[in-house]
Design an enzyme around this catalytic site. Structure first.
Site, PDB file in Angstrom:
ATOM      1  N   SER A 253       0.840  -1.271   0.034  1.00 24.71           N
ATOM      2  CA  SER A 253      -0.044  -0.061   0.081  1.00 24.71           C
ATOM      3  C   SER A 253       0.907   1.159  -0.020  1.00 24.71           C
ATOM      4  O   SER A 253       2.021   1.357   0.609  1.00 24.71           O
ATOM      5  CB  SER A 253      -0.735   0.003   1.376  1.00 24.71           C
ATOM      6  OG  SER A 253      -0.148   0.195   2.336  1.00 24.71           O
ATOM      7  N   LYS A 254       0.176   2.111  -0.811  1.00 20.33           N
ATOM      8  CA  LYS A 254       0.808   3.539  -0.702  1.00 20.33           C
ATOM      9  C   LYS A 254       1.312   4.043   0.537  1.00 20.33           C
ATOM     10  O   LYS A 254       2.230   4.531   0.937  1.00 20.33           O
ATOM     11  CB  LYS A 254      -0.125   4.625  -1.276  1.00 20.33           C
ATOM     12  CG  LYS A 254       0.482   5.473  -2.220  1.00 20.33           C
ATOM     13  CD  LYS A 254      -0.571   6.253  -2.846  1.00 20.33           C
ATOM     14  CE  LYS A 254       0.171   7.338  -3.593  1.00 20.33           C
ATOM     15  NZ  LYS A 254      -0.843   8.120  -4.769  1.00 20.33           N
ATOM     16  N   ARG A 255       0.230   3.953   1.618  1.00 21.56           N
ATOM     17  CA  ARG A 255       0.564   4.261   2.919  1.00 21.56           C
ATOM     18  C   ARG A 255       1.602   3.485   3.543  1.00 21.56           C
ATOM     19  O   ARG A 255       2.384   4.373   4.465  1.00 21.56           O
ATOM     20  CB  ARG A 255      -0.805   4.012   3.762  1.00 21.56           C
ATOM     21  CG  ARG A 255      -0.920   4.869   4.989  1.00 21.56           C
ATOM     22  CD  ARG A 255      -2.417   4.774   5.478  1.00 21.56           C
ATOM     23  NE  ARG A 255      -2.997   3.437   5.531  1.00 21.56           N
ATOM     24  CZ  ARG A 255      -2.816   2.648   6.626  1.00 21.56           C
ATOM     25  NH1 ARG A 255      -2.344   3.239   7.566  1.00 21.56           N
ATOM     26  NH2 ARG A 255      -3.273   1.338   6.733  1.00 21.56           N
ATOM     27  N   GLY A 257       4.383   2.716   2.121  1.00 21.77           N
ATOM     28  CA  GLY A 257       5.417   3.254   1.426  1.00 21.77           C
ATOM     29  C   GLY A 257       6.352   1.904   0.837  1.00 21.77           C
ATOM     30  O   GLY A 257       7.389   2.056   0.683  1.00 21.77           O
TER      31      GLY A 257
END
Ligand code: GLU
Length: 485
Positions: A253-255, A257
């Site tokens: 996930s983008k969150r 990283g």
């Protein structure tokens, strides 16, 4: 034999997901392996998800990773345009054609009508599916209404009975009873196609022979085949690849990283290591080889090695592989990659670069680890005198103090602190005090770096710091120990 043509068809949503990059890599490898063509197509019909600059980011990443394409938006080609919003007229034309072929119909249901129907079905506990209210409107009448300016969509006409299916080179035959499929929207009121329509029209018009994409499209591909069949078009080969996951439950996930190619390059992973690692995520070469150049991958790639199960992204494994790639770099290439990271701490001299390369290259996993390892070069970290104590090295504070006091004048006498000069001075103290090497090198390194762990030894740290700063730190260490004595 027809030429193999594969494509990568990203949506410009702002970043290139690591799973997306892997799909691109597989499509590229497949084409190159078969001496075919690899095409880049930008799927930007969902204007709401579009992010400015995202398309340029895709071009840049493809260039940087070496996944060169033979046809694409920025280089052109015989079946362009390669950006979907520039193909709008085509979709309209092909949607009308599909209506004529009996594979679609015009629908005039308004959003309000559809919402009301959905609500009624769902509040009664049912699952809503479009009720085909417009299916039987005669085509001429529908076209009259369209000509009069009435808003409309084009919907796929799913056959009334039978199975919709396709054959996948990884998953085999996937088949669904048509009763489970909805007459989905192919062309929206704004005249833009949905993915469900655009992918079929484009893949066919662009002559794509092998469609390589994520398994999230497995369940809708039977519907796409119905469209190919309605047109009477050749059906391509399908190769669906499972997702890349952080663990059994979680996507990257983008969150966290850990989702995009950039997340990794910005931490100091080498692009070749990233490509090598993701190639093996879900593809098994059938040998024990793990390190592959892009060229070697190209030769080795085969569909039979693709896995059906989701791949777990193992950062430790990537780190290991990145370390292998780092070790294989020439000193020049190492320094070129390391320089931006050195510069977060200091502007290194050529001499410092050469020492840093020698001590860092053998142990580094990621370039991003550099600043924390060399912070001591910018300023002496605060440390407690207890740091001088080391059981295994058999050093304690009184001994450390004796050592530093013996070392100081010897190093003061050295006009230039080369590693050799420092080393010799430290050995002279070893002889003078009759102690072990470690009992001298440990406290000196602590005084110079203020860190329990630092790359390289006391002599390297001294050469990196230089005489003036080095002497200052040794005197500070002596002061600290004396205060505590
Ligand atoms: N635009 C789609 C995506 O980014 C591509 C799917 C496909 O390759 O057909 O997920």
């Amino acid at each position: 034999m027809t030429e193999v043509r594969t494509r990568f068809a990203p949506s410009p949503t702002g970043y290139l997901h690591i799973g997306g990059l892997r799909t691109a890599l597989y499509a590229w490898l497949f084409a190159r392996n078969a001496n075919g063509k690899f095409i880049l197509r930008i799927e930007d019909t969902d204007r709401q998800r579009e992010v400015e600059g995202a398309t340029e980011l895709i071009y840049r990443t493809m260039r940087e990773t070496g996944l060169d394409y033979d046809e694409g938006p920025d280089i052109g080609g015989p079946v362009g345009p390669y950006i979907q919003t520039q193909r709008q007229d085509l979709y309209k034309k092909y949607a009308d054609m599909l209506v004529d072929c009996g594979g679609a119909y015009y629908c005039f249901c308004t959003k309000e009508e559809l919402d009301a129907k959905r609500e009624a079905v769902e509040s009664a506990g049912g699952t809503y599916r479009y009720d085909r209210a417009c299916m039987d409107i005669p085509v001429e009448e529908a076209r009259r209404r369209i000509a009069a300016g009435e808003p409309y969509v084009v919907r796929q006409r799913i056959p009334d009975s039978g199975e919709a299916f396709f054959d996948d080179l990884v998953f085999g035959r996937i088949s669904v009873p048509v009763e489970e499929l909805e007459d989905g929207v192919l062309l929206k009121t704004d005249g833009l196609p949905t993915y469900n329509f655009a992918n079929v029209v484009d893949d066919s018009l662009m002559g794509i022979t092998h469609i390589i994409r994520g398994t999230e499209y497995l369940s809708s591909t039977p519907k796409y085949n119905l469209i190919y069949q309605a047109y009477g078009w050749d059906i391509p080969q399908y190769i669906h690849v499972p997702p890349v996951m952080r663990d059994a439950q979680h996507k990257l996930s983008k969150r966290h990283g850990d989702a995009s190619y950039e997340d990794f390059t910005s931490k100091g992973y080498l692009k070749d290591a990233i490509l090598n690692y993701i190639a093996l995520l879900g593809w098994n070469p059938g040998t024990t080889q793990e390190i592959f150049t892009l060229e070697e991958l190209q030769k080795a790639f085969h569909v039979e090695g693709l896995s059906k199960s989701p791949a777990i992204f193992d950062v430790a494994k990537l780190n290991w592989m990145n370390a292998e790639y780092i070790r294989a770099l020439s000193a020049e290439a190492f320094t070129e990659n390391a320089l931006p990271w050195y510069r977060k701490v200091l502007e290194p001299t050529a001499e410092q670069c050469s020492i840093l390369c020698r001590i860092l290259q053998p142990r580094l996993e990621i370039f991003g680890q550099i600043p924390e390892k060399i912070v001591f070069l910018a300023a002496l970290p605060e440390y407690e005198p207890a740091l001088f104590e080391h059981k295994k090295m058999k050093t304690d504070q009184p001994l450390a103090l004796r050592v530093l006091k013996s070392v100081l004048p010897k190093l003061e006498a050295e006009p230039v602190w080369t590693e050799e000069a420092v080393h010799a001075a430290l050995l002279a103290t070893v002889a003078e005090l009759g102690v072990k090497n470690g009992q001298v090198f440990w406290p000196v390194r602590i005084a110079l770096t203020g860190m329990a762990v630092s790359p390289g030894g006391a002599d390297e740290a001294a050469a990196l710091l230089g005489r003036e700063e080095g002497l200052r730190r040794l005197r500070f260490g002596i002061e600290l120990l004396e205060k505590n004595a």
